[in-house]
Scaffold this active site. Sequence first.
Site, PDB file in Angstrom:
ATOM      1  CG  HIS A 125       3.291   7.289  10.729  1.00  0.00           C
ATOM      2  ND1 HIS A 125       4.198   7.935   9.976  1.00  0.00           N
ATOM      3  CD2 HIS A 125       2.924   6.238  10.105  1.00  0.00           C
ATOM      4  CE1 HIS A 125       4.337   7.078   8.914  1.00  0.00           C
ATOM      5  NE2 HIS A 125       3.878   5.989   8.928  1.00  0.00           N
ATOM      6  CG  HIS A 151      -0.266   0.157   2.408  1.00  0.00           C
ATOM      7  ND1 HIS A 151       0.325  -0.901   3.170  1.00  0.00           N
ATOM      8  CD2 HIS A 151       0.190   1.202   3.219  1.00  0.00           C
ATOM      9  CE1 HIS A 151       0.705  -0.382   4.370  1.00  0.00           C
ATOM     10  NE2 HIS A 151       0.585   0.630   4.677  1.00  0.00           N
TER      11      HIS A 151
END
Length: 313
Positions: free
Chosen positions: A181, A117
């Site tokens: 993140h 992804h």
Amino acid sequence: MASQVALCCMSHSPLLHRADPGAETRKAVDTALAEARAFVDEFDPELVVIFGPDHYAGFRYRLMPPFCIGASASAIGDYGTESGPLDVPQHVADDLVGSVLEAELDVAMSERMTIDHGISQPLEVLLGSIGARPVVPIFINSVAAPLGPMRRARLLGEAVGEFVATLDKRVLIVGSGGLSHDPPVPKLRTAEAEVAEYLIDKQRTPAEQQRREQQVYDAGQEFAQGASGLKPLNPNLDNEILDLLAAGDLHRFDEFTVEWLDAHGGGSVHEVRTWVAAHAALAATGPYRTTSTFYEPVPAWIVGFAVTTAVST
Ligand SMILES: O=C(O)CCc1cccc(O)c1O
Ligand SMILES: [Fe+2]
């Protein structure tokens, strides 16, 4: 004739189409992505060069290159993304590898690159599908320690941009990842032996993949509820990064050490290497101007989510 070059960088998240970030955020992100898609449509690229990471889906520690150019590639289809081959123009990829090596950057090449992804999501979002346009995928290791200095990602981008400038095509440069993140990804030296095997060589079965995807979803829900051991997102850092990129101050990224970024932006903040490389590629073709910037921290997706577009001036 020289190429015409444009850039779009965006965060990705395995949870983008899976977890509910709240109605307002959903609307804001969808709008930003639709605008980026319209920007790409309007530019009508003849070639896409995308810098992206993966998440131990293709590249594992059995052989972990810092950078790899794919001359042939296909997507595994994780987290509901499309699977199947990319349309990689072989001679362009071959020439790009040669040109980057000539610039004294020892990039790896793959004739069977596997992407996840990290590369397929922006292709789908920006182009409609992974096979919609000719694309050369460039992997940048952004998670598997040890990582080299940020400067090398900038130099890789520069070398790619110098090649792109010679093509006489409309070329869209894409960077995928970040910003701050700290998703729940095991580390080679601290993981249990069985878990480490998946980082080294072992592929998940479909059932294991499904469990992993559920685990990541659950981690996002926990994180959004504030009950999580993951490092918080860092909007201050993310905005600083976006400001430097918009200002074209790419050398400043050389000063960000891996350790410092890790501490302030989390274990996967290093995906901003793809943004630095993409901007350095654009900058190597001439001065640029950032034409749109979107940013919002989205805990349910475990990511500081950003989208920018830029054009040569
Ligand atoms: O390990 C994986 O497959 C995905 C890890 C992962 C989870 C949440 C947000 C992310 O940005 C991310 O990369
Ligand atoms: Fe990622």
